[in-house]
Design a protein around this motif. Structure first.
Motif, mmCIF file in Angstrom:
data_model
loop_
_atom_site.group_PDB
_atom_site.id
_atom_site.type_symbol
_atom_site.label_atom_id
_atom_site.label_comp_id
_atom_site.label_asym_id
_atom_site.label_seq_id
_atom_site.Cartn_x
_atom_site.Cartn_y
_atom_site.Cartn_z
ATOM 1 N N PRO A 1 0.824 -1.213 0.000
ATOM 2 C CA PRO A 1 0.000 0.000 0.000
ATOM 3 C C PRO A 1 0.857 1.262 0.000
ATOM 4 O O PRO A 1 1.869 1.354 0.689
ATOM 5 C CB PRO A 1 -0.797 -0.127 1.309
ATOM 6 N N LYS A 2 0.402 2.250 -0.766
ATOM 7 C CA LYS A 2 1.013 3.580 -0.751
ATOM 8 C C LYS A 2 0.084 4.498 0.038
ATOM 9 O O LYS A 2 -1.003 4.859 -0.431
ATOM 10 C CB LYS A 2 1.216 4.108 -2.172
ATOM 11 N N MET A 3 0.497 4.852 1.227
ATOM 12 C CA MET A 3 -0.364 5.595 2.138
ATOM 13 C C MET A 3 -0.155 7.093 1.983
ATOM 14 O O MET A 3 0.873 7.550 1.467
ATOM 15 C CB MET A 3 -0.085 5.177 3.585
ATOM 16 N N MET A 4 -1.149 7.840 2.478
ATOM 17 C CA MET A 4 -1.051 9.294 2.480
ATOM 18 C C MET A 4 -0.213 9.756 3.675
ATOM 19 O O MET A 4 0.050 8.993 4.601
ATOM 20 C CB MET A 4 -2.447 9.913 2.543
ATOM 21 N N ARG A 5 0.173 11.023 3.636
ATOM 22 C CA ARG A 5 0.990 11.560 4.731
ATOM 23 C C ARG A 5 0.248 11.497 6.060
ATOM 24 O O ARG A 5 0.771 11.024 7.056
ATOM 25 C CB ARG A 5 1.381 12.998 4.416
ATOM 26 N N GLN A 6 -0.991 12.008 6.064
ATOM 27 C CA GLN A 6 -1.864 11.963 7.242
ATOM 28 C C GLN A 6 -1.146 12.443 8.509
ATOM 29 O O GLN A 6 -0.858 11.674 9.431
ATOM 30 C CB GLN A 6 -2.406 10.546 7.450
ATOM 31 N N ARG A 7 -0.867 13.732 8.542
ATOM 32 C CA ARG A 7 -0.210 14.297 9.715
ATOM 33 C C ARG A 7 -1.058 14.200 10.971
ATOM 34 O O ARG A 7 -0.560 14.386 12.084
ATOM 35 C CB ARG A 7 0.138 15.760 9.447
ATOM 36 N N ARG A 8 -2.348 13.882 10.809
ATOM 37 C CA ARG A 8 -3.184 13.733 11.999
ATOM 38 C C ARG A 8 -2.798 12.506 12.818
ATOM 39 O O ARG A 8 -3.213 12.386 13.974
ATOM 40 C CB ARG A 8 -4.651 13.640 11.602
ATOM 41 N N ASP A 9 -2.014 11.604 12.229
ATOM 42 C CA ASP A 9 -1.526 10.459 13.016
ATOM 43 C C ASP A 9 -0.556 10.890 14.115
ATOM 44 O O ASP A 9 -0.333 10.134 15.066
ATOM 45 C CB ASP A 9 -0.829 9.454 12.100
ATOM 46 N N MET A 10 0.042 12.080 13.968
ATOM 47 C CA MET A 10 0.970 12.594 14.972
ATOM 48 C C MET A 10 0.398 13.756 15.770
ATOM 49 O O MET A 10 1.016 14.221 16.716
ATOM 50 C CB MET A 10 2.280 13.057 14.298
ATOM 51 N N ARG A 11 -0.779 14.223 15.381
ATOM 52 C CA ARG A 11 -1.376 15.358 16.074
ATOM 53 C C ARG A 11 -2.024 14.917 17.383
ATOM 54 O O ARG A 11 -2.419 13.764 17.548
ATOM 55 C CB ARG A 11 -2.440 16.023 15.193
ATOM 56 N N GLY A 12 -2.167 15.873 18.275
ATOM 57 C CA GLY A 12 -2.898 15.596 19.499
ATOM 58 C C GLY A 12 -2.092 14.820 20.529
ATOM 59 O O GLY A 12 -0.873 14.668 20.436
ATOM 60 N N CYS A 13 -2.802 14.309 21.514
ATOM 61 C CA CYS A 13 -2.187 13.628 22.656
ATOM 62 C C CYS A 13 -2.599 12.171 22.662
ATOM 63 O O CYS A 13 -3.753 11.831 22.362
ATOM 64 C CB CYS A 13 -2.608 14.314 23.959
ATOM 65 N N GLU A 14 -1.662 11.312 22.995
ATOM 66 C CA GLU A 14 -1.962 9.884 23.128
ATOM 67 C C GLU A 14 -2.877 9.665 24.332
ATOM 68 O O GLU A 14 -2.677 10.235 25.408
ATOM 69 C CB GLU A 14 -0.671 9.095 23.318
ATOM 70 N N GLU A 15 -3.893 8.815 24.159
ATOM 71 C CA GLU A 15 -4.876 8.600 25.208
ATOM 72 C C GLU A 15 -4.907 7.166 25.726
ATOM 73 O O GLU A 15 -5.679 6.876 26.640
ATOM 74 C CB GLU A 15 -6.275 8.988 24.710
ATOM 75 N N ILE A 16 -4.101 6.279 25.162
ATOM 76 C CA ILE A 16 -4.142 4.870 25.580
ATOM 77 C C ILE A 16 -2.819 4.468 26.221
ATOM 78 O O ILE A 16 -2.771 4.117 27.400
ATOM 79 C CB ILE A 16 -4.461 3.950 24.379
ATOM 80 N N HIS A 17 -1.724 4.547 25.459
ATOM 81 C CA HIS A 17 -0.427 4.064 25.938
ATOM 82 C C HIS A 17 0.331 5.207 26.631
ATOM 83 O O HIS A 17 1.346 5.688 26.142
ATOM 84 C CB HIS A 17 0.397 3.503 24.777
ATOM 85 N N THR A 18 -0.188 5.618 27.772
ATOM 86 C CA THR A 18 0.415 6.720 28.513
ATOM 87 C C THR A 18 0.912 6.312 29.895
ATOM 88 O O THR A 18 1.456 7.153 30.613
ATOM 89 C CB THR A 18 -0.599 7.872 28.676
ATOM 90 N N LYS A 19 0.752 5.058 30.286
ATOM 91 C CA LYS A 19 1.160 4.589 31.610
ATOM 92 C C LYS A 19 2.144 3.424 31.472
ATOM 93 O O LYS A 19 2.151 2.722 30.463
ATOM 94 C CB LYS A 19 -0.056 4.133 32.432
#
Length: 245
Positions: free
Chosen positions: A63-81
C-alpha cells in the motif's frame, strides 16, 4: 597512714596511663538489601529486533499511504502509563520513528545496560506506515512515487520504551537520556514517581482553577467567533489545552 598514702601514689605513678586496647573482633549479621518487586517480568530481557519492512500477505499489494499528519497530532490517550511501573521513555511531542531510530534504541540499551539485572520492552509498533518519494531530479506527474521507507507515527505523551528490573533509576537514567536525546522529537526519561507527580500536579491545577473560561469552553461555545480562526484540530483536542493542536 602517711606510708599508706605514699604507697598508693607510687602505685598510681607506676600504672601506665595510655594503654592501647585492641578492639575485640565480633561477627555482625546484616540482613539482605530490600528487593525491588517487578510486576510481570518478561521472558526475554533484551529488546528484540524489529522488521524494516512489514510482512504482507500472499498476493497483497504494497500500500502507498497518504501523509496523514493527523496520526501525529494531538495527545496519546491509551499508551500513557507504565505496565511494570518502573522506568521508561515518554514522548513530549509528536513525530515519526524510522527503522534507524529503532536500531539506535535497541543497540544503545542492549549494550550499555546490564541485561542480567534489567529488561526492556517496546511500547510502540514496528514501522507500518509507508512513505513514498520520487528520485532526485524526477519530473512532476506520472503518479505517486515509489515507497522510500516505513515509519511509525507517535503522538505526544506516548510511552516508547519501558525498562525495569533490579536496578535503580539513577543507574539507567543516563542511558535512557542518551536515547531520548537522539530521537527525532523531544522525549524524556521518566520513572513511575515522576509520572505520578505530573498527574498529581495536573489534577491539582484543575481542581484549584477558579477561572471558568477555559480553552475548551471558549472554543466549543464559539466565544467572540473564535472558531473562525481556529482549526478543526484545535476544537478536537481542546480538552487537552492549547499545547496539543
Amino acid at each position: 597512714m602517711s606510708s599508706l598514702l605514699h604507697t598508693r601514689s607510687l602505685c598510681n605513678f607506676l600504672v601506665p596511663r595510655n594503654v592501647f586496647q585492641a578492639s575485640k573482633a565480633s561477627y555482625k549479621k546484616f540482613g539482605p538489601p530490600p528487593k525491588l518487586i517487578v510486576k510481570g517480568f518478561p521472558d526475554q530481557n533484551k529488546l528484540k529486533p524489529v522488521l524494516k519492512v512489514p510482512i504482507l500477505g500472499a498476493g497483497q499489494k504494497v500500500p502507498k499511504m497518504m501523509r496523514q499528519r493527523r496520526d501525529m497530532r494531538g495527545c496519546e490517550e491509551i499508551h500513557t502509563k507504565f505496565i511494570h511501573q518502573q522506568y521508561g521513555i515518554v514522548a513530549l511531542w509528536g513525530g515519526e520513528l524510522k527503522f534507524g531510530h529503532f536500531e539506535m534504541m535497541r543497540n544503545t540499551i542492549n549494550r550499555k545496560l546490564d541485561m542480567n539485572r534489567v529488561f526492556a520492552i517496546w511500547r510502540v509498533d514496528p514501522p507500518w506506515k509507508s512513505v513514498a518519494s520520487k528520485g532526485v531530479g524526477a519530473k512532476m506527474g506520472k503518479g505517486k512515487g515509489g515507497i522510500d521507507h516505513w515509519v511509525t507515527p507517535v503522538k505526544a505523551n506516548r510511552v516508547i520504551i519501558e525498562c525495569g528490573g533490579t536496578l535503580e533509576f539513577e543507574e539507567v537514567k543516563k542511558v535512557l537520556e542518551e536515547v531520548a536525546h537522539n530521537l527525532p522529537f523531544p522525549a524524556r526519561a521518566m520513572n513511575q514517581v515522576m509520572m505520578d507527580q505530573v498527574d498529581n500536579e495536573a489534577e491539582l491545577i484543575r481542581q484549584e482553577n477558579t477561572n471558568p473560561y477555559t480553552w475548551e469552553w471558549c472554543l466549543k461555545n464559539n466565544i467572540m467567533n473564535c472558531q473562525y480562526y481556529a482549526s478543526p484540530y484545535d476544537i478536537e483536542w481542546s480538552h487537552q489545552g492549547p499545547k496539543f493542536r
